[in-house]
Motif scaffolding. Structure first.
Motif, PDB file in Angstrom:
ATOM      1  N   LEU A   1      -1.637   1.870  -5.887  1.00  0.00           N
ATOM      2  CA  LEU A   1      -3.061   1.953  -6.204  1.00  0.00           C
ATOM      3  C   LEU A   1      -3.873   0.942  -5.407  1.00  0.00           C
ATOM      4  O   LEU A   1      -5.041   0.714  -5.702  1.00  0.00           O
ATOM      5  CB  LEU A   1      -3.273   1.738  -7.710  1.00  0.00           C
ATOM      6  N   LEU A   2      -3.246   0.348  -4.391  1.00  0.00           N
ATOM      7  CA  LEU A   2      -3.964  -0.618  -3.561  1.00  0.00           C
ATOM      8  C   LEU A   2      -4.626   0.079  -2.373  1.00  0.00           C
ATOM      9  O   LEU A   2      -4.023   0.955  -1.747  1.00  0.00           O
ATOM     10  CB  LEU A   2      -3.005  -1.678  -3.032  1.00  0.00           C
TER      11      LEU A   2
ATOM     12  N   ARG B   1     -11.468   4.350  -5.805  1.00  0.00           N
ATOM     13  CA  ARG B   1     -11.177   3.933  -7.181  1.00  0.00           C
ATOM     14  C   ARG B   1     -11.580   2.490  -7.422  1.00  0.00           C
ATOM     15  O   ARG B   1     -12.151   2.150  -8.461  1.00  0.00           O
ATOM     16  CB  ARG B   1      -9.675   4.091  -7.449  1.00  0.00           C
ATOM     17  N   THR B   2     -11.331   1.618  -6.472  1.00  0.00           N
ATOM     18  CA  THR B   2     -11.605   0.199  -6.686  1.00  0.00           C
ATOM     19  C   THR B   2     -13.074  -0.140  -6.545  1.00  0.00           C
ATOM     20  O   THR B   2     -13.481  -1.255  -6.860  1.00  0.00           O
ATOM     21  CB  THR B   2     -10.810  -0.654  -5.679  1.00  0.00           C
ATOM     22  N   SER B   3     -13.894   0.813  -6.080  1.00  0.00           N
ATOM     23  CA  SER B   3     -15.328   0.531  -5.956  1.00  0.00           C
ATOM     24  C   SER B   3     -16.030   0.587  -7.297  1.00  0.00           C
ATOM     25  O   SER B   3     -17.176   0.161  -7.430  1.00  0.00           O
ATOM     26  CB  SER B   3     -15.979   1.532  -4.991  1.00  0.00           C
ATOM     27  N   ALA B   4     -15.337   1.131  -8.318  1.00  0.00           N
ATOM     28  CA  ALA B   4     -15.942   1.200  -9.638  1.00  0.00           C
ATOM     29  C   ALA B   4     -16.065  -0.206 -10.221  1.00  0.00           C
ATOM     30  O   ALA B   4     -15.197  -1.041 -10.047  1.00  0.00           O
ATOM     31  CB  ALA B   4     -15.092   2.070 -10.558  1.00  0.00           C
TER      32      ALA B   4
ATOM     33  N   ALA C   1       7.638  -6.643   1.300  1.00  0.00           N
ATOM     34  CA  ALA C   1       6.478  -6.719   2.194  1.00  0.00           C
ATOM     35  C   ALA C   1       5.182  -6.363   1.472  1.00  0.00           C
ATOM     36  O   ALA C   1       5.151  -5.497   0.599  1.00  0.00           O
ATOM     37  CB  ALA C   1       6.681  -5.789   3.385  1.00  0.00           C
ATOM     38  N   ILE C   2       4.102  -7.005   1.876  1.00  0.00           N
ATOM     39  CA  ILE C   2       2.767  -6.724   1.337  1.00  0.00           C
ATOM     40  C   ILE C   2       1.914  -6.013   2.383  1.00  0.00           C
ATOM     41  O   ILE C   2       1.466  -4.883   2.173  1.00  0.00           O
ATOM     42  CB  ILE C   2       2.078  -8.027   0.886  1.00  0.00           C
TER      43      ILE C   2
ATOM     44  N   GLY D   1       0.794  -1.215   0.000  1.00  0.00           N
ATOM     45  CA  GLY D   1       0.000   0.000   0.000  1.00  0.00           C
ATOM     46  C   GLY D   1       0.828   1.266   0.000  1.00  0.00           C
ATOM     47  O   GLY D   1       2.069   1.226   0.026  1.00  0.00           O
ATOM     48  N   PRO D   2       0.163   2.420  -0.002  1.00  0.00           N
ATOM     49  CA  PRO D   2       0.858   3.707  -0.103  1.00  0.00           C
ATOM     50  C   PRO D   2       1.855   3.990   1.012  1.00  0.00           C
ATOM     51  O   PRO D   2       2.866   4.658   0.780  1.00  0.00           O
ATOM     52  CB  PRO D   2      -0.290   4.715  -0.092  1.00  0.00           C
ATOM     53  N   HIS D   3       1.587   3.533   2.245  1.00  0.00           N
ATOM     54  CA  HIS D   3       2.506   3.829   3.344  1.00  0.00           C
ATOM     55  C   HIS D   3       3.918   3.323   3.026  1.00  0.00           C
ATOM     56  O   HIS D   3       4.910   4.043   3.216  1.00  0.00           O
ATOM     57  CB  HIS D   3       2.005   3.205   4.650  1.00  0.00           C
TER      58      HIS D   3
END
Length: 813
Positions: A330-331, A763-766, A722-723, A312-314
């Motif tokens: 973009l996650l 964004r991912t809700s589209a 890392a994920i 993720g962005p962090h």
């Protein structure tokens, strides 16, 4: 950069970013993709392949190259993931560089050359090369050792791989001195001669190849193309060539690409991360992506891949801050970055590792999703012991468990010999212990020895290890001869460094004359034949140097003569040093005598320290391992092992019993239910849900004596595996913490990272596209109703926002 209006290939379950679409639609002849870690490099290459297929290019005209089998297999999976039919994907040529080179050479040579991948199976050819060099150059070159122990073989092939990958083996060495050859190639002149002899045996003067070892196919094909032995017309012709993990490119592979890419015909797309160059010793360099492609192919276009699809962005922002480059994700994932601290020694750091693992599993995460990555293998000692104490199961990946490292196996063998309890050692470990003792004791096997049979005897009958000691190691030499030679060597070095040149010449002549007289008078001293031969060589060199002094002193000024004598002097000193420091057999005998006389309650760490001091393991490591860094790692590993023994407060026999139990603890082959443990260098290309990085301390990471730019890249590789979570374990004392942590700007970027997570959630809700199939008879009607056709997968689809009602009859199927 020119582009068509819209893509013809629409991937399944994926909305490409603008960056990915630009690459997918690029018409540039040569494209270098500069990607961040986790930025879907492989997926983007799969999109480019899909676009080519959708535009009518046959799969047989596409070639995709990788550097490892793992990367090759991942790319094959990505082709299916984006929606390329399995039957079409199977027709694509996806191979490693070496596989491609091997297949190409077989077609050109019209025969299958034997492939030998095992170093042990290649040993007879190295033996033959060493024998030939010894016969041709014996006594004429410095530092020549006819050694094919396990460690020596490994280093020989590592040195050979370096020279082949960088094509330095093709350098013009005509008219160069021995020192100049060593400087150009980065290995000793003796090693160069052995490699050249090995190659002459492997590749005959007629051009016929007897066999190929690891990487030889890539090297052979590049050399043949560069030398005009084969031509571009004999290579397979590809309309599109793609290359993954471009940051691993070396000189040989680059030369191969230069011949494969036809300026007026071929399109090339390569993807890599400049900041993941960690194999510089094997020729990898960021210059290929930065400038070499542009120099070789003017007009090369560069495209970025900024967004990570791994974490993720962090973490994306932290990695970008560390490398001072744009990085995003973009996650909709908050990849937590946790900092833990330790006071004191390695044990306290290892305890924090265990605590971090337990915190991870306490929240319901599987333990196998947690990986502990160390900078160097010696750091794993305290961690493995802490995991065992806490009854936390673990497994190592490519890195061996510390009890299985060669230097530790040597110490285990010494303990077993001293305690006469080798039969208690697991049978699966005995062969490796035999190898380690033979290597570190510098046991010389003759060419008539059946080493494999001796090794098997040790495995089957543990008492045979004692034979190895008594028959090969416990050979007394003339101590007074050795001490006299050592004193002469010390005096030669001292006078050279501390006096004016003319005085050095006089003192040197006296020392050489004294040494010569002493050697000549050594008859009946009891020295063994090996020492006698070495002393004879010293005698000859000494006489030659005295003659040189007498002939040259009258016609040359002292400084000039001293400079000319430098190489001969260093050669002599080297031989004397080897006589003294190389007298491992006598040292071993003394070590065993000491250990067998120990009281039962002697602390294990005290005994181990005596072994190391008596053997002078640091000097031994420097002699056994070509690269200084490897020697330092071995020394640190031994020091860590002794430290662990001290912490356990066991005597030697108790410690031996503990080792046997520890072998059993880690002997299972299970994957699930185990923490994963490895070195950072081994995990490039891999990813883990939770990564724990211990020992983030000054001089540990970054390592004090390593190249700083490569240390930066290693740390970047480590954090970007890392994920979901990254734990950084560093000293409580801020002054001792690795400077890498501050460069990540973790706290400063938190607000921006959280905003990016919210952005990504929206964004991912589209909705994504809706796919359906119809019979061929309904294709025309589906198109009339507004359905879109995916020619690659042979399905219709609806774009987001398009009404599904007109297509209900097909969507219900």
């Amino acid at each position: 950069m020119t582009q068509p209006d819209a893509p013809r290939f629409v991937p399944r379950n994926l909305a490409p970013t603008a960056e990915q679409s630009a690459i997918q639609l690029s018409r540039d002849k040569v494209v270098v993709i500069k990607a961040n870690a986790g930025a879907a490099k492989t997926t983007t290459l799969a999109l480019r392949i899909g676009e080519a297929l959708a535009r009518g290019l046959g799969p047989e005209h596409i070639l995709t190259l990788t550097f490892t089998v793992e990367a090759r297999d991942v790319l094959k999976r990505r082709l299916l993931d984006v929606g390329i039919p399995a039957a079409t994907a199977a027709r694509l040529r996806v191979a490693t560089f070496n596989e491609f080179a091997l297949q190409t050479l077989e077609q050109i040579e019209q025969r299958k050359v034997p492939q030998i991948s095992s170093i042990k199976d290649l040993k007879p050819y190295v033996d033959e090369a060493l024998q030939q060099v010894s016969d041709n150059y014996g006594g004429k070159i410095d530092y020549f050792v006819s050694d094919t122990s396990t460690a020596a073989l490994s280093q020989f092939f590592h040195a050979q791989l370096e020279l082949k990958a960088t094509l330095r083996l093709q350098a013009d060495l005509t008219d160069l001195t021995q020192d100049e050859v060593a400087d150009v190639l980065g290995v000793s002149y003796a090693t160069v001669l052995t490699i050249q002899e090995y190659e002459r045996h492997r590749v005959k003067s007629s051009g016929d190849v007897l066999f190929r070892g690891p990487f030889d196919a890539t090297y052979d094909l590049a050399v043949m193309l560069d030398g005009g032995i084969i031509t571009r017309s004999q290579l397979p012709r590809s309309r599109i060539i793609l290359c993954d993990e471009l940051h691993d490119l070396n000189e040989a592979s680059f030369h191969l690409l230069q011949h494969l890419i036809e300026a007026d015909y071929t399109y090339f797309i390569g993807a890599g991360d400049i900041d993941q160059v960690i194999h510089s010793r094997l020729g990898a360099s960021d210059t290929f992506m930065r400038s070499r492609f542009t120099a070789a192919f003017p007009g090369t276009a560069s495209y970025p891949l900024t967004f990570s699809f791994r974490h993720g962005p962090h973490l994306a922002f932290a990695a970008g801050a560390f490398k001072q480059k744009p990085s995003d994700s973009l996650l909709p994932l908050h990849t937590g970055i946790f900092q833990r601290h330790y006071d004191g020694d390695a044990t306290s750091c290892a305890d924090q590792v265990v605590a971090s693992v337990k915190r991870w599993t306490a929240t319901g995460h599987p333990i196998e999703d947690c990986a502990v990555l160390v900078r160097e293998p010696h750091q794993a000692i305290a961690i493995e012991n802490a995991l065992m104490r806490a009854r936390v199961p673990y497994r190592t990946l490519e890195m061996p468990r510390y009890l299985d490292r060669e230097e530790i196996l040597f110490l285990r063998g010494m303990i077993a010999i001293a305690l006469n309890n080798f039969s208690d050692t697991d049978k699966s470990k005995r062969g490796a212990i035999f190898d380690a003792v033979a290597t570190f004791a510098e046991v010389s096997f003759s060419r008539d020895d059946n080493v494999a049979q001796l090794r098997q005897a040790v495995i089957d009958e543990p008492v045979a290890l004692n034979w190895l000691f008594s028959g090969r190691v416990d050979q007394r030499k003339s101590k007074d001869v050795r001490d006299r030679v050592a004193a002469a060597a010390d005096e030669l070095i001292r006078t050279q460094r501390s006096q004016e040149p003319d005085l050095v010449l006089g003192a040197l002549r006296q020392q050489l004359a004294s040494l010569q007289s002493y050697v000549q008078g050594d008859t009946g001293s009891g020295a063994d034949s090996t020492l006698q031969r070495a002393l004879s060589e010293v005698d000859q060199d000494t006489a030659a140097m005295i003659a040189y002094l007498e002939q040259g002193a009258a016609s040359m000024d002292p400084q000039t003569l001293l400079d000319m004598l430098r190489n001969l002097l260093l050669t002599l000193v080297s031989k004397l040093d080897q006589l003294v420091a190389g007298d491992v057999k006598e040292r071993m005998a003394g070590v065993i005598a000491y250990m067998t006389a120990l009281a039962p309650d002697t602390a294990a760490d005290v005994a181990l320290r005596h072994i190391c001091a008596r053997m002078d393991v640091e000097a031994l490591a420097r002699r056994l391992f070509v690269h200084p860094h490897e020697a330092r790692v071995v020394s640190r590993s031994i020091a860590g092992f002794i430290k662990a023994a001290e912490a356990m407060q066991m005597n030697l026999r108790q410690f031996s019993e503990w080792i046997a139990a520890a072998d059993q603890y880690g002997s299972g082959k299970r994957v699930k239910g185990c923490v994963q443990l490895d070195c950072v260098r081994n995990v490039k290309g891999k990813e883990f849900q939770h990564v724990i990085l211990p020992f983030l301390e000054v001089d540990e990471f970054p390592f004090a004596r390593a190249d700083r730019s490569e240390e930066d890249n290693l740390f970047y590789v480590a954090i970007t595996r890392a994920i979901a979570g990254l734990t950084l374990i560093s000293p409580s004392d801020a002054a001792r913490r690795s400077p890498f942590i501050a460069r990540m700007q973790i706290e400063a970027d938190k607000p921006r990272a959280q905003a990016a997570v919210s952005r990504n959630e929206a964004r991912t809700s589209a909705p994504g596209r809706i796919e359906f199939k119809t019979s061929p008879a309904d294709w025309a009607r589906a198109r009339e109703l507004g359905a879109h056709w995916d020619g690659t997968r042979k399905v219709f689809y609806l774009v987001p926002g398009q009404s599904a009602e007109p297509f209900a009859e097909w969507l219900g199927n």
